[in-house]
Design a protein around this motif. Sequence first.
Motif, PDB file in Angstrom:
ATOM      1  N   LEU A   2      10.286  30.323 -21.560  1.00  0.00           N
ATOM      2  CA  LEU A   2      11.726  30.220 -21.321  1.00  0.00           C
ATOM      3  C   LEU A   2      12.159  31.116 -20.164  1.00  0.00           C
ATOM      4  N   VAL A   3      11.728  32.373 -20.170  1.00  0.00           N
ATOM      5  CA  VAL A   3      12.154  33.264 -19.097  1.00  0.00           C
ATOM      6  C   VAL A   3      11.473  32.909 -17.777  1.00  0.00           C
ATOM      7  N   ALA A   4      10.272  32.333 -17.842  1.00  0.00           N
ATOM      8  CA  ALA A   4       9.602  31.921 -16.604  1.00  0.00           C
ATOM      9  C   ALA A   4      10.357  30.790 -15.928  1.00  0.00           C
ATOM     10  N   SER A   5      10.955  29.902 -16.723  1.00  0.00           N
ATOM     11  CA  SER A   5      11.635  28.734 -16.160  1.00  0.00           C
ATOM     12  C   SER A   5      13.126  28.954 -15.938  1.00  0.00           C
ATOM     13  N   SER A   6      13.753  29.783 -16.773  1.00  0.00           N
ATOM     14  CA  SER A   6      15.209  29.920 -16.717  1.00  0.00           C
ATOM     15  C   SER A   6      15.691  31.331 -16.415  1.00  0.00           C
ATOM     16  N   GLY A   7      14.775  32.282 -16.264  1.00  0.00           N
ATOM     17  CA  GLY A   7      15.174  33.637 -15.917  1.00  0.00           C
ATOM     18  C   GLY A   7      15.444  34.492 -17.137  1.00  0.00           C
ATOM     19  N   PRO A   8      15.730  35.774 -16.920  1.00  0.00           N
ATOM     20  CA  PRO A   8      15.943  36.705 -18.038  1.00  0.00           C
ATOM     21  C   PRO A   8      17.190  36.369 -18.834  1.00  0.00           C
TER      22      PRO A   8
END
Length: 300
Positions: free
Chosen positions: A112-118
């Motif tokens: 999730l964070v890899a695709s949409s950021g922190p």
Amino acid sequence: MSEGIARLRPNDPERLGPFRLFGVLGNGGAGTVYLGRGAARRGARKRTAAVRAIRPELLRDRQLRARLRQETARISSSVNSPFVAEPLGCELDGDRPWAATRFVPGLPLAALVASSGPLPEKSVRALGGALARALASLHEAETAHGDLRPGNVLLTGEGPCLVDCGAGLGRSLTARDGGGSPHAPADGFAPAARRAEDIFGLGVVLALAASARYPFAGQLPMTREGPDLSGVPATLHAPVLACLHKTPETRPRPGVLARALDLSGVAGRPDREWLPEPHLERIRERARAARSLTARHLLR
């Protein structure tokens, strides 16, 4: 665990124990995880499950197998948390050892964070509160997660969920990606050491969620001087640093963390109250793919 659900390959088994297999959820150091359906006990209703085909070389020690069976039984009977995927059984002595848990149609935090950021701070706090409460349930049952890292945290429409609890078979393999601990206990089943290791793992998860960066990325396990919290909001530094403290005995208890991070239990509320819409859409997309596959193959 990978984000997609792939078809079975020619060399994949069609069944493991009582579970018929329909797809591949992911591959890890401990073995391949399959989407399956079956009844773990005779007379029980069929359940959709994540079934791990465990690498036999990891289970050569008979005492280890006995301890893993004990852990599975303890979590199944004594842990009741909406933030923990309950075990559905295991078979560790045969030629094809396996362990199964309830299938969680969620998106791994790392993906999730890899695709949409922190995540924004309020989301990190809710996530941390939920995971701390999950750890409190495990620790009160005199067990531990054993391999808490971003890949074992799934975000779903119902909230965060810890998967692969109690096994810890991939612990020695996680340090190379910056997500493991430099202070792993020599005895993977020492209760106090395992509970402290869970808290360290929670610190890594919180740092990644808040910054999309691993706090120890690129550092060798035995030469780490301290975590890099670049991108983590200053208001979260204190709880994250407490979790990542080099001395295991000084790390906070999960109940203390839950109150410090999320006193009102926001993660138990509808996800739209604490997750941004772009992240929610990614989670819904994953859930739709899982429902489509289960409806097509498992529910007919």
